[in-house]
Motif scaffolding. Structure first.
Motif, PDB file in Angstrom:
ATOM      1  N   GLU A 144      -1.405  -9.951  -4.532  1.00 44.75           N
ATOM      2  CA  GLU A 144      -2.299  -8.745  -4.047  1.00 44.75           C
ATOM      3  C   GLU A 144      -3.762  -8.840  -4.874  1.00 44.75           C
ATOM      4  O   GLU A 144      -3.897  -7.917  -5.830  1.00 44.75           O
ATOM      5  CB  GLU A 144      -1.542  -7.504  -4.168  1.00 44.75           C
ATOM      6  CG  GLU A 144      -0.172  -7.425  -3.424  1.00 44.75           C
ATOM      7  CD  GLU A 144       0.394  -6.058  -3.056  1.00 44.75           C
ATOM      8  OE1 GLU A 144       1.323  -5.880  -2.524  1.00 44.75           O
ATOM      9  OE2 GLU A 144      -0.452  -4.996  -3.645  1.00 44.75           O
TER      10      GLU A 144
ATOM     11  N   ASP B 112       1.562  -0.968   0.950  1.00 48.89           N
ATOM     12  CA  ASP B 112       0.071  -0.485   0.885  1.00 48.89           C
ATOM     13  C   ASP B 112      -0.321   0.504   1.876  1.00 48.89           C
ATOM     14  O   ASP B 112      -1.258   0.956   2.029  1.00 48.89           O
ATOM     15  CB  ASP B 112      -0.938  -1.483   0.472  1.00 48.89           C
ATOM     16  CG  ASP B 112      -1.038  -2.088  -0.883  1.00 48.89           C
ATOM     17  OD1 ASP B 112      -0.772  -0.962  -1.549  1.00 48.89           O
ATOM     18  OD2 ASP B 112      -1.324  -3.103  -0.941  1.00 48.89           O
TER      19      ASP B 112
ATOM     20  N   HIS C  71       1.243   3.527  -6.391  1.00 48.80           N
ATOM     21  CA  HIS C  71       0.346   4.204  -5.845  1.00 48.80           C
ATOM     22  C   HIS C  71       0.770   5.654  -6.064  1.00 48.80           C
ATOM     23  O   HIS C  71      -0.208   6.469  -6.152  1.00 48.80           O
ATOM     24  CB  HIS C  71       0.274   3.802  -4.411  1.00 48.80           C
ATOM     25  CG  HIS C  71      -0.485   2.603  -4.150  1.00 48.80           C
ATOM     26  ND1 HIS C  71      -1.828   2.682  -3.846  1.00 48.80           N
ATOM     27  CD2 HIS C  71      -0.166   1.353  -3.722  1.00 48.80           C
ATOM     28  CE1 HIS C  71      -2.463   1.556  -3.486  1.00 48.80           C
ATOM     29  NE2 HIS C  71      -1.337   0.836  -3.450  1.00 48.80           N
TER      30      HIS C  71
ATOM     31  N   MET D 298       2.546  -1.691  -2.383  1.00 53.03           N
ATOM     32  CA  MET D 298       2.127  -2.648  -3.344  1.00 53.03           C
ATOM     33  C   MET D 298       1.986  -3.703  -2.031  1.00 53.03           C
ATOM     34  O   MET D 298       0.838  -3.795  -1.609  1.00 53.03           O
ATOM     35  CB  MET D 298       3.481  -2.881  -3.996  1.00 53.03           C
ATOM     36  CG  MET D 298       3.932  -1.622  -4.468  1.00 53.03           C
ATOM     37  SD  MET D 298       4.098  -1.377  -5.918  1.00 53.03           S
ATOM     38  CE  MET D 298       4.238   0.015  -6.251  1.00 53.03           C
TER      39      MET D 298
ATOM     40  N   ASP E 113      -6.134   0.174  -3.959  1.00 49.43           N
ATOM     41  CA  ASP E 113      -6.471  -0.905  -3.297  1.00 49.43           C
ATOM     42  C   ASP E 113      -7.966  -0.961  -3.008  1.00 49.43           C
ATOM     43  O   ASP E 113      -8.469  -0.016  -2.720  1.00 49.43           O
ATOM     44  CB  ASP E 113      -5.752  -1.135  -2.124  1.00 49.43           C
ATOM     45  CG  ASP E 113      -4.250  -1.044  -2.201  1.00 49.43           C
ATOM     46  OD1 ASP E 113      -3.624  -1.640  -3.148  1.00 49.43           O
ATOM     47  OD2 ASP E 113      -3.442  -0.392  -1.571  1.00 49.43           O
TER      48      ASP E 113
ATOM     49  N   TRP F   4      -6.118  -7.378  -4.077  1.00 50.04           N
ATOM     50  CA  TRP F   4      -6.922  -5.836  -3.706  1.00 50.04           C
ATOM     51  C   TRP F   4      -6.234  -4.874  -4.704  1.00 50.04           C
ATOM     52  O   TRP F   4      -7.017  -3.724  -4.658  1.00 50.04           O
ATOM     53  CB  TRP F   4      -6.650  -5.539  -2.325  1.00 50.04           C
ATOM     54  CG  TRP F   4      -5.410  -5.785  -1.841  1.00 50.04           C
ATOM     55  CD1 TRP F   4      -4.527  -4.503  -1.947  1.00 50.04           C
ATOM     56  CD2 TRP F   4      -4.413  -6.480  -1.235  1.00 50.04           C
ATOM     57  NE1 TRP F   4      -3.314  -4.675  -1.518  1.00 50.04           N
ATOM     58  CE2 TRP F   4      -3.217  -6.067  -0.947  1.00 50.04           C
ATOM     59  CE3 TRP F   4      -4.640  -7.994  -0.890  1.00 50.04           C
ATOM     60  CZ2 TRP F   4      -2.223  -6.901  -0.446  1.00 50.04           C
ATOM     61  CZ3 TRP F   4      -3.701  -8.706  -0.343  1.00 50.04           C
ATOM     62  CH2 TRP F   4      -2.676  -8.387  -0.158  1.00 50.04           C
ATOM     63  N   HIS F   5      -5.021  -5.105  -5.322  1.00 51.48           N
ATOM     64  CA  HIS F   5      -4.459  -3.674  -5.750  1.00 51.48           C
ATOM     65  C   HIS F   5      -4.774  -4.055  -7.491  1.00 51.48           C
ATOM     66  O   HIS F   5      -4.166  -4.727  -8.010  1.00 51.48           O
ATOM     67  CB  HIS F   5      -2.863  -3.924  -5.744  1.00 51.48           C
ATOM     68  CG  HIS F   5      -2.105  -3.052  -6.409  1.00 51.48           C
ATOM     69  ND1 HIS F   5      -1.311  -2.031  -5.526  1.00 51.48           N
ATOM     70  CD2 HIS F   5      -1.713  -2.657  -7.449  1.00 51.48           C
ATOM     71  CE1 HIS F   5      -0.799  -1.221  -6.366  1.00 51.48           C
ATOM     72  NE2 HIS F   5      -0.966  -1.667  -7.484  1.00 51.48           N
TER      73      HIS F   5
HETATM   74 ZN   LIG Z   1      -1.714  -1.362  -3.589  1.00 50.01          ZN
END
Ligand SMILES: [Zn+2]
Length: 322
Positions: A286, A7, A230, A1, A237, A288-289
């Motif tokens: 985040e 991540d 995930h 995360m 991501d 990107w997540h």
């Molecule tokens: Zn992530």
């Protein structure tokens, strides 16, 4: 995360470790840790179906709660992650965690809520890891902890990773293919930087943090095994193919992140850990997540200015492990 090694991105992040923004962000992390510790005392409250008093912890399906709309939308007016700022206590979990039934009768703009707010369509479990609405956070580990998605596939998208990290569950993979193609049609490159992560992988990542830095610091940097979104196959991501600003707060200014923030909902995705809502999600921003929740829920959250899944489903904030 987190922008971190939940991540699984230790190597790349080491490169920026000593930058000013990195240090500032580290201070933010530390400050957030303190707040999280305080907030962890918040009485537990589990999901309550909208308009139905009485929690039913971790069971059944869900109806998004209109009361969550009472929380301010994230990020747009917030300072940049790298700025010399501290987490705002106004983002305290009480904003989202303890929504009494009485409050639900008075959302600030109930009349303006879209039809989906009152007729949200098909409902899904918040606990079953095969459900697109499963909520995994620091209060809600996967069950079973060693869950493996039964339908992992490799999406036909531009990959910036390999092995299990290139896998997603089949529904998420199909949606990702459409989203990445739409971005490409707009001239924006999006890559899959990290998808599925097994319990075993997460255990190794987290364990290495504990060994090198101790558990307290490990918990600020890496999800515990069984607690990573995930692992569900519903999250991944993104990168932009250049590697620039990958897994850093500055990624928010990259075209891929800007495009995703503006368009991901059209494909059923939300930016799972928005800016300044870490006291609810347990993770700092985040950009990107992304997390698949389905087009209807993603669009509904956006239309109602709801930043987190915890707020949307009326779940308690999860700033830290219990
Ligand atoms: Zn992530």
């Amino acid at each position: 995360m987190c922008y971190d090694d939940a991540d699984g991105t230790a190597g790349r992040q080491e490169a920026g470790r000593d930058s000013p923004s990195r240090r500032a962000f580290s201070r933010l992390l530390l400050a957030g840790t303190g707040l999280a510790a305080l907030s962890a005392c918040t009485p537990a409250q589990s999901f309550t179906p909208s308009g139905t008093p009485g929690p039913t912890p971790g069971s059944g399906s869900a109806t998004p709660t209109a009361a969550a709309a009472a929380t301010s939308p994230p990020t747009s007016a917030a300072p940049a992650p790298g700025a010399d700022s501290t987490p705002s206590v106004t983002q305290a979990p009480s904003t989202a965690s303890a929504i009494p039934p009485s409050a639900r009768a008075h959302p600030p703009s109930a009349a303006a809520l879209p039809p989906s707010a009152t007729a949200p369509g098909p409902q899904h479990s918040l606990s079953d890891p095969t459900s697109p609405w499963v909520i995994v956070n620091k209060h809600r580990p996967l069950s079973p902890a060693t869950f493996v998605p039964p339908d992992l596939v490799r999406p036909a998208v531009r990959l910036a990773t390999s092995g299990e990290a290139a896998l997603l569950n089949s529904t998420t993979a199909a949606a990702a293919e459409k989203m990445f193609a739409a971005a490409a049609a707009d001239g924006v490159i999006i890559t899959l930087a990290s998808g599925y992560r097994s319990f075993t992988t997460q255990r190794a990542t987290y364990g290495s943090y504990v060994n090198s830095r101790g558990q307290a610091e490990a918990d600020t940097a890496s999800a515990r095994p069984g607690y990573s979104e995930h692992q569900t196959g519903w999250a991944f991501d993104i990168g932009d193919g250049s590697g620039a600003d990958a897994f850093t707060p500055q990624f928010k200014d990259r075209p891929a992140a800007i495009w995703a923030k503006a368009n991901a909902h059209r494909f059923g995705f939300v930016v799972r850990y928005p800016w300044m809502l870490h006291e609810i999600t347990g993770y700092f921003y985040e950009p990107w997540h992304l997390r698949f929740v389905g087009k209807e829920a993603a669009a509904d959250m956006r239309a109602r200015g709801i930043g987190t899944l915890e707020q949307y489903f009326g779940l308690e904030a999860a700033p830290a492990y219990l």
